[in-house]
Design an enzyme around this catalytic site. Structure first.
Site, PDB file in Angstrom:
ATOM      1  N   GLU A  95     -14.972  33.191  74.472  1.00 19.18           N
ATOM      2  CA  GLU A  95     -14.503  34.051  73.379  1.00 19.18           C
ATOM      3  C   GLU A  95     -14.509  33.280  72.061  1.00 19.18           C
ATOM      4  O   GLU A  95     -14.521  32.055  72.052  1.00 19.18           O
ATOM      5  CB  GLU A  95     -13.060  34.519  73.681  1.00 19.18           C
ATOM      6  CG  GLU A  95     -12.947  35.980  74.050  1.00 19.18           C
ATOM      7  CD  GLU A  95     -13.147  36.938  72.886  1.00 19.18           C
ATOM      8  OE1 GLU A  95     -13.896  36.641  71.951  1.00 19.18           O
ATOM      9  OE2 GLU A  95     -12.523  38.019  72.939  1.00 19.18           O
ATOM     10  N   ASP A  96     -14.453  34.018  70.965  1.00 15.65           N
ATOM     11  CA  ASP A  96     -14.375  33.368  69.654  1.00 15.65           C
ATOM     12  C   ASP A  96     -12.939  32.951  69.316  1.00 15.65           C
ATOM     13  O   ASP A  96     -12.692  31.845  68.855  1.00 15.65           O
ATOM     14  CB  ASP A  96     -14.942  34.296  68.559  1.00 15.65           C
ATOM     15  CG  ASP A  96     -14.353  35.707  68.581  1.00 15.65           C
ATOM     16  OD1 ASP A  96     -13.512  36.021  69.452  1.00 15.65           O
ATOM     17  OD2 ASP A  96     -14.745  36.525  67.728  1.00 15.65           O
ATOM     18  N   ASP A  99      -6.068  35.959  69.840  1.00 10.66           N
ATOM     19  CA  ASP A  99      -5.102  36.341  68.805  1.00 10.66           C
ATOM     20  C   ASP A  99      -3.859  36.882  69.512  1.00 10.66           C
ATOM     21  O   ASP A  99      -3.009  36.119  69.961  1.00 10.66           O
ATOM     22  CB  ASP A  99      -5.795  37.368  67.907  1.00 10.66           C
ATOM     23  CG  ASP A  99      -4.951  37.898  66.779  1.00 10.66           C
ATOM     24  OD1 ASP A  99      -3.914  37.311  66.488  1.00 10.66           O
ATOM     25  OD2 ASP A  99      -5.345  38.917  66.172  1.00 10.66           O
ATOM     26  N   PHE A 149      -6.196  35.671  58.899  1.00  4.63           N
ATOM     27  CA  PHE A 149      -7.488  36.236  59.265  1.00  4.63           C
ATOM     28  C   PHE A 149      -8.597  35.241  58.928  1.00  4.63           C
ATOM     29  O   PHE A 149      -8.738  34.827  57.788  1.00  4.63           O
ATOM     30  CB  PHE A 149      -7.713  37.559  58.537  1.00  4.63           C
ATOM     31  CG  PHE A 149      -8.860  38.339  59.092  1.00  4.63           C
ATOM     32  CD1 PHE A 149      -8.713  39.061  60.264  1.00  4.63           C
ATOM     33  CD2 PHE A 149     -10.093  38.338  58.461  1.00  4.63           C
ATOM     34  CE1 PHE A 149      -9.771  39.774  60.799  1.00  4.63           C
ATOM     35  CE2 PHE A 149     -11.164  39.044  58.984  1.00  4.63           C
ATOM     36  CZ  PHE A 149     -10.993  39.764  60.153  1.00  4.63           C
ATOM     37  N   ARG A 162     -20.511  36.681  59.720  1.00  9.32           N
ATOM     38  CA  ARG A 162     -20.658  36.021  61.030  1.00  9.32           C
ATOM     39  C   ARG A 162     -21.570  34.804  60.927  1.00  9.32           C
ATOM     40  O   ARG A 162     -21.484  33.890  61.730  1.00  9.32           O
ATOM     41  CB  ARG A 162     -21.273  36.986  62.053  1.00  9.32           C
ATOM     42  CG  ARG A 162     -20.383  38.154  62.418  1.00  9.32           C
ATOM     43  CD  ARG A 162     -20.959  38.867  63.638  1.00  9.32           C
ATOM     44  NE  ARG A 162     -20.417  40.199  63.811  1.00  9.32           N
ATOM     45  CZ  ARG A 162     -19.283  40.490  64.431  1.00  9.32           C
ATOM     46  NH1 ARG A 162     -18.538  39.528  64.937  1.00  9.32           N
ATOM     47  NH2 ARG A 162     -18.878  41.737  64.545  1.00  9.32           N
TER      48      ARG A 162
HETATM   49  P1  5GP Z   1      -6.831  39.746  70.646  1.00  7.66           P
HETATM   50  O1  5GP Z   1      -7.160  40.774  71.674  1.00  7.66           O
HETATM   51  O2  5GP Z   1      -6.488  38.383  71.231  1.00  7.66           O
HETATM   52  O3  5GP Z   1      -5.756  40.216  69.691  1.00  7.66           O
HETATM   53  O4  5GP Z   1      -8.059  39.595  69.703  1.00  7.66           O
HETATM   54  C1  5GP Z   1      -9.268  39.140  70.129  1.00  7.66           C
HETATM   55  C2  5GP Z   1     -10.383  39.632  69.230  1.00  7.66           C
HETATM   56  O5  5GP Z   1      -9.939  40.079  67.938  1.00  7.66           O
HETATM   57  C3  5GP Z   1     -11.318  38.489  68.956  1.00  7.66           C
HETATM   58  O6  5GP Z   1     -12.318  38.416  69.923  1.00  7.66           O
HETATM   59  C4  5GP Z   1     -11.864  38.808  67.582  1.00  7.66           C
HETATM   60  O7  5GP Z   1     -12.982  39.641  67.713  1.00  7.66           O
HETATM   61  C5  5GP Z   1     -10.757  39.583  66.909  1.00  7.66           C
HETATM   62  N1  5GP Z   1      -9.951  38.723  66.019  1.00  7.66           N
HETATM   63  C6  5GP Z   1      -8.706  38.248  66.231  1.00  7.66           C
HETATM   64  N2  5GP Z   1      -8.287  37.483  65.210  1.00  7.66           N
HETATM   65  C7  5GP Z   1      -9.306  37.476  64.313  1.00  7.66           C
HETATM   66  C8  5GP Z   1      -9.494  36.841  63.039  1.00  7.66           C
HETATM   67  O8  5GP Z   1      -8.659  36.124  62.486  1.00  7.66           O
HETATM   68  N3  5GP Z   1     -10.694  37.077  62.431  1.00  7.66           N
HETATM   69  C9  5GP Z   1     -11.676  37.855  62.967  1.00  7.66           C
HETATM   70  N4  5GP Z   1     -12.798  37.997  62.277  1.00  7.66           N
HETATM   71  N5  5GP Z   1     -11.527  38.471  64.165  1.00  7.66           N
HETATM   72  C10 5GP Z   1     -10.363  38.259  64.830  1.00  7.66           C
END
Ligand code: 5GP
Length: 171
Positions: A95-96, A99, A149, A162
């Site tokens: 994963e990237d 969050d 963010f 990206r």
């Molecule tokens: P989660 O489900 O853990 O809340 O979020 C995971 C996904 O939300 C990540 O794979 C990503 O695509 C997006 N995401 C969460 N935080 C950020 C951020 O700070 N910047 C961006 N561009 N995407 C985020």
């Protein structure tokens, strides 16, 4: 829009190589299925896998949790999650960023529900530990980031940025 560099291209390069060494150590000689979560993880995964030295197979899945803005929608949508049979396989989800943790939890639950893998681990380039809403941890992560963010290196803002070679923060 002003973009402040948080993690430079060089720092990313060094850390990704270190992560790969750790992963190489754990799976030494065993086949590994790398499951890449599109679209955000594609750049990280491309760099990471090129340092892996075991036999690797790559699969791609597509999920979405963000709407068109900078806030998590609070639910995960599986846009395309077709995978081969992973029974008895070593699985590493790439994963990237983690969050809230909802996406990671969704993916780990999905794998656990559908397959009896040999091992399942989670690898994320970034970890926003302070933003967690569910209890989930990465087995490997590159950098912890503040609850802000971030963009670049695969991560977008409304589809853009990206391609930035570094991780930045939008102010
Ligand atoms: P989660 O489900 O853990 O809340 O979020 C995971 C996904 O939300 C990540 O794979 C990503 O695509 C997006 N995401 C969460 N935080 C950020 C951020 O700070 N910047 C961006 N561009 N995407 C985020």
């Amino acid at each position: 829009m002003e973009i402040k560099t948080l993690i430079s291209e060089e720092e990313l390069k060094v850390r990704i190589a270190q992560m790969a060494q750790e992963i190489n150590g754990f799976y030494a000689g065993q086949e590994l299925y790398v499951i890449v979560a599109l679209k955000g993880a594609v750049i990280f995964a491309a760099d990471l896998v090129r340092h892996l030295n075991m036999p690797v197979r790559m699969e791609f899945i597509r999920l979405s949790s963000y709407g068109n803005d900078k806030v998590s929608s609070g639910k995960v949508n599986a846009v395309d999650i077709s995978l081969p049979n992973l029974n008895g396989k070593n699985v590493l989800i790439v994963e990237d960023i983690i969050d809230t943790g909802l996406t990671a939890k969704f993916l780990l639950d999905f794998i656990a529900l559908n397959f009896k893998t040999k091992s399942t681990k989670f690898c994320s380039l970034l970890d926003k530990k302070s933003a967690r809403k569910v209890d989930v941890e990465a087995d490997y992560y590159g950098f912890e980031v503040d609850n802000k963010f971030v963009i670049g290196f695969g991560l977008d803002y409304e589809g853009h940025y990206r391609n930035l070679p570094y991780i930045g923060h939008v102010s």
